[in-house]
Write a protein that holds these residues in place. Sequence first.
Motif, short mmCIF file in Angstrom:
data_model
loop_
_atom_site.label_atom_id
_atom_site.label_comp_id
_atom_site.label_asym_id
_atom_site.label_seq_id
_atom_site.Cartn_x
_atom_site.Cartn_y
_atom_site.Cartn_z
N HIS A 136 0.83 -1.20 0.00
CA HIS A 136 0.00 0.00 0.00
C HIS A 136 0.87 1.25 0.00
O HIS A 136 2.06 1.19 0.30
CB HIS A 136 -0.93 0.00 1.22
N ALA A 137 0.25 2.37 -0.31
CA ALA A 137 0.98 3.64 -0.34
C ALA A 137 1.39 4.04 1.07
O ALA A 137 0.67 3.79 2.05
CB ALA A 137 0.10 4.73 -0.96
N ALA A 138 2.53 4.69 1.16
CA ALA A 138 2.97 5.23 2.44
C ALA A 138 2.00 6.32 2.89
O ALA A 138 1.51 7.11 2.07
CB ALA A 138 4.37 5.82 2.31
N PRO A 139 1.68 6.38 4.17
CA PRO A 139 0.77 7.43 4.65
C PRO A 139 1.40 8.81 4.52
O PRO A 139 2.62 8.96 4.53
CB PRO A 139 0.54 7.05 6.12
N PHE A 140 0.54 9.80 4.41
CA PHE A 140 1.03 11.17 4.35
C PHE A 140 1.59 11.57 5.71
O PHE A 140 1.10 11.15 6.76
CB PHE A 140 -0.09 12.12 3.96
N ASP A 162 -5.16 0.62 -17.06
CA ASP A 162 -6.43 0.89 -16.38
C ASP A 162 -6.39 0.30 -14.97
O ASP A 162 -6.82 0.94 -14.01
CB ASP A 162 -7.57 0.27 -17.19
N TRP A 163 -5.85 -0.90 -14.83
CA TRP A 163 -5.75 -1.53 -13.51
C TRP A 163 -4.91 -0.68 -12.56
O TRP A 163 -5.30 -0.41 -11.43
CB TRP A 163 -5.13 -2.93 -13.64
N THR A 164 -3.73 -0.26 -13.02
CA THR A 164 -2.84 0.55 -12.18
C THR A 164 -3.48 1.87 -11.79
O THR A 164 -3.42 2.29 -10.63
CB THR A 164 -1.51 0.81 -12.90
N THR A 165 -4.10 2.52 -12.76
CA THR A 165 -4.73 3.82 -12.49
C THR A 165 -5.83 3.67 -11.46
O THR A 165 -5.96 4.49 -10.54
CB THR A 165 -5.28 4.43 -13.78
N ASP A 166 -6.63 2.62 -11.59
CA ASP A 166 -7.72 2.40 -10.65
C ASP A 166 -7.20 2.12 -9.25
O ASP A 166 -7.65 2.71 -8.26
CB ASP A 166 -8.59 1.24 -11.14
N LYS A 167 -6.23 1.21 -9.16
CA LYS A 167 -5.67 0.84 -7.85
C LYS A 167 -4.94 2.02 -7.21
O LYS A 167 -5.07 2.28 -6.01
CB LYS A 167 -4.71 -0.35 -8.03
N MET A 168 -4.17 2.75 -8.02
CA MET A 168 -3.44 3.90 -7.51
C MET A 168 -4.39 4.95 -6.95
O MET A 168 -4.13 5.56 -5.90
CB MET A 168 -2.61 4.51 -8.64
N LEU A 228 -4.55 6.60 -3.24
CA LEU A 228 -4.52 8.04 -3.01
C LEU A 228 -5.71 8.48 -2.16
O LEU A 228 -5.57 9.27 -1.22
CB LEU A 228 -4.52 8.78 -4.35
N THR A 229 -6.88 7.96 -2.48
CA THR A 229 -8.08 8.29 -1.72
C THR A 229 -7.94 7.87 -0.26
O THR A 229 -8.29 8.63 0.66
CB THR A 229 -9.31 7.62 -2.34
N ASP A 230 -7.44 6.67 -0.04
CA ASP A 230 -7.25 6.19 1.33
C ASP A 230 -6.26 7.08 2.09
O ASP A 230 -6.45 7.36 3.28
CB ASP A 230 -6.74 4.75 1.32
N ALA A 231 -5.19 7.50 1.40
CA ALA A 231 -4.19 8.36 2.06
C ALA A 231 -4.79 9.71 2.42
O ALA A 231 -4.51 10.27 3.49
CB ALA A 231 -2.98 8.53 1.14
N ILE A 232 -5.62 10.25 1.54
CA ILE A 232 -6.29 11.53 1.82
C ILE A 232 -7.22 11.38 3.01
O ILE A 232 -7.22 12.21 3.94
CB ILE A 232 -7.05 12.02 0.58
N ALA A 233 -8.01 10.31 3.03
CA ALA A 233 -8.95 10.10 4.14
C ALA A 233 -8.21 9.94 5.46
O ALA A 233 -8.65 10.48 6.50
CB ALA A 233 -9.82 8.88 3.84
N ALA A 234 -7.10 9.22 5.46
CA ALA A 234 -6.33 9.04 6.69
C ALA A 234 -5.74 10.35 7.17
O ALA A 234 -5.71 10.63 8.38
CB ALA A 234 -5.22 8.01 6.46
N ALA A 235 -5.27 11.18 6.24
CA ALA A 235 -4.71 12.47 6.62
C ALA A 235 -5.78 13.40 7.18
O ALA A 235 -5.51 14.20 8.08
CB ALA A 235 -4.02 13.12 5.41
N VAL A 236 -6.99 13.29 6.67
CA VAL A 236 -8.11 14.06 7.23
C VAL A 236 -8.37 13.63 8.67
O VAL A 236 -8.58 14.47 9.56
CB VAL A 236 -9.37 13.88 6.36
#
Length: 234
Positions: free
Chosen positions: A11-15, A209-215, A219-227
Motif C-alpha cells: 500500500h501507499a505510504a501514509p502522508f 487501467d488496472w494501475t490507475t484504478d488501484k493507484m 490516493l483516496t485512502d491516504a487523503i482520508a487518513a490524513a483528514v
Amino acid sequence: MALDPSQIAVHAAPFEQPLTNFANRLKGGQVKVVAIGSSTTAGEGGIAPYPQRLLADLRIKFPNVEIEVINRGVGGEDAPLELKRFDHDIFDLKPDLVIWQIGTNSVWQPTGPSFADTTKAIRDGVDRLLGAEGIDVILMDLQYVPAVLTPAKKDKAIAMVEAISQIAHERRVNVFRRFALMKGWHEVAKISFDRMVDPGNDARLHASDWTTDKMTWELTDAIAAAVNNVPHGA
C-alpha cells in the motif's frame, strides 16, 4: 483467475502532514480539488484518468459532501511549464487541495526540462501554493515503469524521486509516493509490467487501467487518513 487488487499487500505510504484546510472544508460540506500535471493527470490512450476516478472515490469516502475535482493535466508537460499555468489553472479556481503530479517528463523526454530547472520549478511552485491562503498540497512523484527504468534513465528517475521527497520534507507538504508503491507491486506483490503498463503504449510509460484504478484508491485512502489525523479544533 483474475488478480483481485484487494489481495495485494503493498500500500501507499501514509502522508506525513495533515490536510487541515481540506478537512475543515469537508466539515462545511463542500470541497474543491485541482489536479495539475502531465499525461497521468490529463489521461492517455482512452483510459479514464485518475482525477475522474478520484472524484468517484472521494464521494464514496465522504458521501455527504459536495466534492469537485478539476482536471488541469496537459500531456507532455513538467513542472516549469505547469508553473506558468498556476494563476489560471489553480489560483483562479480557489481550490482547497492541489495535487501536483511532477517529474516524469524531465526524466523520460530527451528534450524535456533539465533536472535543475524541474526541481527549481517544483520548489517555486510549492512556495507559491503555500503562500496562498487555504490550500493543502500533495506532490505525486514518478510512475515505476520500464520507460524510466532503462540504464540511461533509472539513476535520474531515482534522483528525481529523492529530490521531490526532499522538497516536500523541507516545505512540510505531502508526497504521494507512486514510484515506491508501484515498485512494491512489481517486486513484492509480483505484478508484471504487462499488467501495470497500458498495453497500447509502445513506449512502456503510461499506466494501465488496472494501475490507475488501484493507484487512485490508494490516493483516496491516504487523503482520508490524513483528514482523520487533523487535530480537533485545527
